[in-house]
Write a protein that holds these residues in place. Structure first.
Motif, PDB file in Angstrom:
ATOM      1  N   UNK A 182       0.812  -1.218   0.000  1.00 55.04           N
ATOM      2  CA  UNK A 182       0.000   0.000   0.000  1.00 55.04           C
ATOM      3  C   UNK A 182       0.848   1.272   0.000  1.00 55.04           C
ATOM      4  N   UNK A 183       2.073   1.197   0.483  1.00 59.57           N
ATOM      5  CA  UNK A 183       2.925   2.389   0.524  1.00 59.57           C
ATOM      6  C   UNK A 183       3.679   2.619  -0.782  1.00 59.57           C
ATOM      7  N   UNK A 184       3.355   1.792  -1.804  1.00 60.72           N
ATOM      8  CA  UNK A 184       3.953   1.960  -3.116  1.00 60.72           C
ATOM      9  C   UNK A 184       5.204   1.153  -3.351  1.00 60.72           C
ATOM     10  N   UNK A 185       5.725   0.511  -2.344  1.00 61.43           N
ATOM     11  CA  UNK A 185       6.938  -0.287  -2.520  1.00 61.43           C
ATOM     12  C   UNK A 185       6.599  -1.700  -2.990  1.00 61.43           C
ATOM     13  N   UNK A 186       7.627  -2.413  -3.446  1.00 64.70           N
ATOM     14  CA  UNK A 186       7.472  -3.771  -3.955  1.00 64.70           C
ATOM     15  C   UNK A 186       8.337  -4.702  -3.129  1.00 64.70           C
ATOM     16  N   UNK A 187       7.760  -5.808  -2.719  1.00 60.61           N
ATOM     17  CA  UNK A 187       8.464  -6.815  -1.932  1.00 60.61           C
ATOM     18  C   UNK A 187       8.697  -8.024  -2.826  1.00 60.61           C
ATOM     19  N   UNK A 188       9.944  -8.314  -3.118  1.00 59.44           N
ATOM     20  CA  UNK A 188      10.263  -9.449  -3.989  1.00 59.44           C
ATOM     21  C   UNK A 188      10.408 -10.737  -3.188  1.00 59.44           C
ATOM     22  N   UNK A 189      10.121 -11.840  -3.856  1.00 56.30           N
ATOM     23  CA  UNK A 189      10.291 -13.154  -3.236  1.00 56.30           C
ATOM     24  C   UNK A 189      10.487 -14.177  -4.345  1.00 56.30           C
ATOM     25  N   UNK A 190      10.851 -15.384  -3.968  1.00 57.01           N
ATOM     26  CA  UNK A 190      10.862 -16.467  -4.942  1.00 57.01           C
ATOM     27  C   UNK A 190       9.494 -17.130  -5.026  1.00 57.01           C
ATOM     28  N   UNK A 191       8.812 -17.201  -3.896  1.00 52.44           N
ATOM     29  CA  UNK A 191       7.445 -17.711  -3.861  1.00 52.44           C
ATOM     30  C   UNK A 191       6.610 -16.805  -2.958  1.00 52.44           C
ATOM     31  N   UNK A 192       5.429 -16.444  -3.438  1.00 56.04           N
ATOM     32  CA  UNK A 192       4.457 -15.703  -2.642  1.00 56.04           C
ATOM     33  C   UNK A 192       3.342 -16.653  -2.248  1.00 56.04           C
ATOM     34  N   UNK A 193       2.949 -16.610  -0.977  1.00 52.53           N
ATOM     35  CA  UNK A 193       1.827 -17.417  -0.492  1.00 52.53           C
ATOM     36  C   UNK A 193       0.699 -16.470  -0.095  1.00 52.53           C
ATOM     37  N   UNK A 194      -0.415 -16.543  -0.803  1.00 52.07           N
ATOM     38  CA  UNK A 194      -1.562 -15.687  -0.539  1.00 52.07           C
ATOM     39  C   UNK A 194      -2.446 -16.380   0.498  1.00 52.07           C
TER      40      UNK A 194
ATOM     41  N   UNK B   6      -1.102 -24.174  -6.261  1.00 51.62           N
ATOM     42  CA  UNK B   6      -0.469 -23.174  -7.120  1.00 51.62           C
ATOM     43  C   UNK B   6      -1.516 -22.452  -7.957  1.00 51.62           C
ATOM     44  N   UNK B   7      -1.445 -21.124  -7.959  1.00 47.25           N
ATOM     45  CA  UNK B   7      -2.231 -20.308  -8.890  1.00 47.25           C
ATOM     46  C   UNK B   7      -1.442 -20.059 -10.167  1.00 47.25           C
ATOM     47  N   UNK B   8      -0.170 -19.805  -9.993  1.00 55.04           N
ATOM     48  CA  UNK B   8       0.785 -19.621 -11.084  1.00 55.04           C
ATOM     49  C   UNK B   8       2.149 -20.041 -10.548  1.00 55.04           C
ATOM     50  N   UNK B   9       3.113 -20.267 -11.411  1.00 58.17           N
ATOM     51  CA  UNK B   9       4.470 -20.500 -10.894  1.00 58.17           C
ATOM     52  C   UNK B   9       4.922 -19.320 -10.031  1.00 58.17           C
ATOM     53  N   UNK B  10       5.341 -19.607  -8.829  1.00 57.51           N
ATOM     54  CA  UNK B  10       5.767 -18.556  -7.917  1.00 57.51           C
ATOM     55  C   UNK B  10       4.666 -17.982  -7.058  1.00 57.51           C
ATOM     56  N   UNK B  11       3.420 -18.484  -7.193  1.00 60.90           N
ATOM     57  CA  UNK B  11       2.308 -17.948  -6.416  1.00 60.90           C
ATOM     58  C   UNK B  11       1.409 -19.081  -5.935  1.00 60.90           C
ATOM     59  N   UNK B  12       1.386 -19.270  -4.622  1.00 65.16           N
ATOM     60  CA  UNK B  12       0.527 -20.254  -3.972  1.00 65.16           C
ATOM     61  C   UNK B  12      -0.644 -19.556  -3.293  1.00 65.16           C
ATOM     62  N   UNK B  13      -1.777 -20.259  -3.186  1.00 63.37           N
ATOM     63  CA  UNK B  13      -2.915 -19.752  -2.418  1.00 63.37           C
ATOM     64  C   UNK B  13      -3.215 -20.739  -1.297  1.00 63.37           C
ATOM     65  N   UNK B  14      -3.555 -20.183  -0.128  1.00 65.38           N
ATOM     66  CA  UNK B  14      -4.026 -20.964   1.013  1.00 65.38           C
ATOM     67  C   UNK B  14      -5.105 -20.119   1.682  1.00 65.38           C
ATOM     68  N   UNK B  15      -6.299 -20.159   1.118  1.00 58.50           N
ATOM     69  CA  UNK B  15      -7.381 -19.283   1.569  1.00 58.50           C
ATOM     70  C   UNK B  15      -8.724 -19.961   1.295  1.00 58.50           C
ATOM     71  N   UNK B  16      -9.798 -19.341   1.792  1.00 52.85           N
ATOM     72  CA  UNK B  16     -11.131 -19.888   1.571  1.00 52.85           C
ATOM     73  C   UNK B  16     -11.508 -20.974   2.567  1.00 52.85           C
ATOM     74  N   UNK B  17     -10.980 -20.913   3.790  1.00 53.08           N
ATOM     75  CA  UNK B  17     -11.214 -21.958   4.781  1.00 53.08           C
ATOM     76  C   UNK B  17     -12.572 -21.850   5.479  1.00 53.08           C
ATOM     77  N   UNK B  18     -13.330 -20.803   5.187  1.00 46.76           N
ATOM     78  CA  UNK B  18     -14.652 -20.575   5.755  1.00 46.76           C
ATOM     79  C   UNK B  18     -14.576 -20.650   7.276  1.00 46.76           C
ATOM     80  N   UNK B  19     -15.376 -21.512   7.918  1.00 45.94           N
ATOM     81  CA  UNK B  19     -15.415 -21.576   9.387  1.00 45.94           C
ATOM     82  C   UNK B  19     -14.340 -22.492   9.959  1.00 45.94           C
ATOM     83  N   UNK B  20     -13.492 -23.067   9.110  1.00 46.91           N
ATOM     84  CA  UNK B  20     -12.560 -24.098   9.563  1.00 46.91           C
ATOM     85  C   UNK B  20     -11.095 -23.676   9.544  1.00 46.91           C
TER      86      UNK B  20
END
Length: 366
Positions: free
Chosen positions: A187-199, A318-332
């Motif tokens: 949000x502050x305009x900067x970019x954080x680099x990584x080899x893998x991002x986990x959303x 994996x959503x894309x190479x370098x981007x994982x998702x771990x979300x949508x757990x609802x009540x669990x």
């Protein structure tokens, strides 16, 4: 393994992933302006895949049961690394009903669980009150599910933060604006680099990655926290999941003689106001199950946003190479923290994931 990993989201899922990844040797940063807040802070902490099971959600039950099996070892390891108690409670769960329709629904649930080989015991109201004297005469029957557990979510969050710190996790106290493969725009305009991002940003995940639009949504839930007062019957020792004329409610004991009461459920977008009607309904329904609750002190009201998915399974993969998702757990989310962290760690290491998690692949939505 020195791969740089950025975890976007500091709830129970993001912190569990960050801790386990850092302990495995990854260089981990967590992006969250207020780690440990949001729905993780107001969760009931039930670890109850069996009493939440329903026909047609066999994959949800299988994943929840797989994570529940991991919870004792996960909690023991967390306590050892954090140096503090994560608040695991092993007394089991009662599922109770008031009227004939509630009891019929519980009987059907018992039959379904028995057909799956799950341990469940049908009890009369009198038998339930022998186990939990605080239950009132309106409770006419229910189920005892000894294998379902609970955890104090706030003790759990504190332990996760301590374990992350002990393993060198770096916290970036800035909100994410967009999540991309190998980088996070802040949000502050900067970019954080990584080899893998986990959303792992819970209900906000779809806002940070447009490809998740329509797949993850906020589901509002209100909870009340109460404290036992002198002269009232003490809270139950087990989690009590109730149905009061078809309306679900739960009472989860806390080690300080407190009680968490929830949970309403609304499709209300990102609204987190606690509404008077929700508080009224929770208290009225709870009083039918446990009359002495009227003498308890009401110490907190709060609302959180569960990250709902289209089928109540999370999105893990994996959503894309370098981007994982771990979300949508609802009540669990709390229940699934151990298995989610394990799955992400296996994906980061290029290993095969546990079979129960394969149904949660995000590609199922395409």
């Amino acid at each position: 393994m020195s791969k740089a990993v950025v975890v976007v989201g500091g709830g129970v899922i993001g912190l569990s992933i960050a801790w386990r990844a850092a302990a495995a040797g990854f260089r981990v940063r967590v992006v969250d302006p207020a780690p440990g807040s949001g729905s993780s802070w107001v969760a009931g902490g039930m670890l109850a895949p069996v009493t939440e099971a329903w026909p047609g959600e066999e994959d949800v039950l299988a994943l929840g049961a797989a994570s529940l099996r991991r919870w004792p070892e996960f909690a023991a390891r967390l306590q050892a690394e954090a140096g503090r108690d994560p608040g695991l409670h092993t007394a089991g769960t009662l599922a109770v009903g008031v009227d004939a329709a509630d009891r019929d629904e519980l009987s059907r649930l018992a039959g379904y669980l028995t057909s799956l080989g799950r341990e469940v015991h049908q009890l009369t109201g009198r038998e339930l009150r022998r186990l939990e004297p605080a239950l009132g005469p309106a409770v006419r029957g229910g189920l005892n599910v000894p294998g379902d557990l609970s955890v104090d979510n706030r003790l759990f969050l504190a332990a996760l933060r301590a374990a992350c710190a002990a393993n060198g996790v770096e916290f970036i106290a800035v909100a994410a604006a967009e999540t991309l493969p190998g980088k996070v725009l802040l949000d502050n305009g900067s970019i954080l680099d990584s080899e893998v991002t986990v959303l792992a940003a819970g209900a906000w995940s779809a806002r940070l990655y447009p490809g998740l639009a329509g797949l993850i949504r906020p589901v509002k839930g209100e909870i009340l926290r109460l404290r036992h007062r002198r002269g009232a019957l003490p809270p139950p020792t087990r989690t009590v999941r109730g149905s009061v004329r078809g309306k679900p409610i739960y009472l989860v004991p806390r080690p300080d003689n407190g009680l968490v009461l929830g949970a309403t459920q609304y499709e209300a977008g990102f609204d987190t106001d606690v509404v008077a009607g929700g508080v009224r309904d929770l208290l009225l329904h709870a009083e039918e199950l446990m009359p002495s609750i009227a003498e308890y002190a009401l110490v907190e009201t709060a609302a959180g946003l569960r990250p709902g998915s289209m089928d109540n399974l999370p999105l893990l993969g994996w959503l894309e190479p370098g981007l994982l998702v771990a979300a949508g757990h609802h009540r669990n989310g709390v229940l699934l923290a151990p298995v989610t962290a394990e799955v992400v760690l296996d994906l980061l290491a290029g290993k095969e994931i546990t079979p129960e998690a394969k149904a949660a692949d995000p590609g199922r939505s395409r």
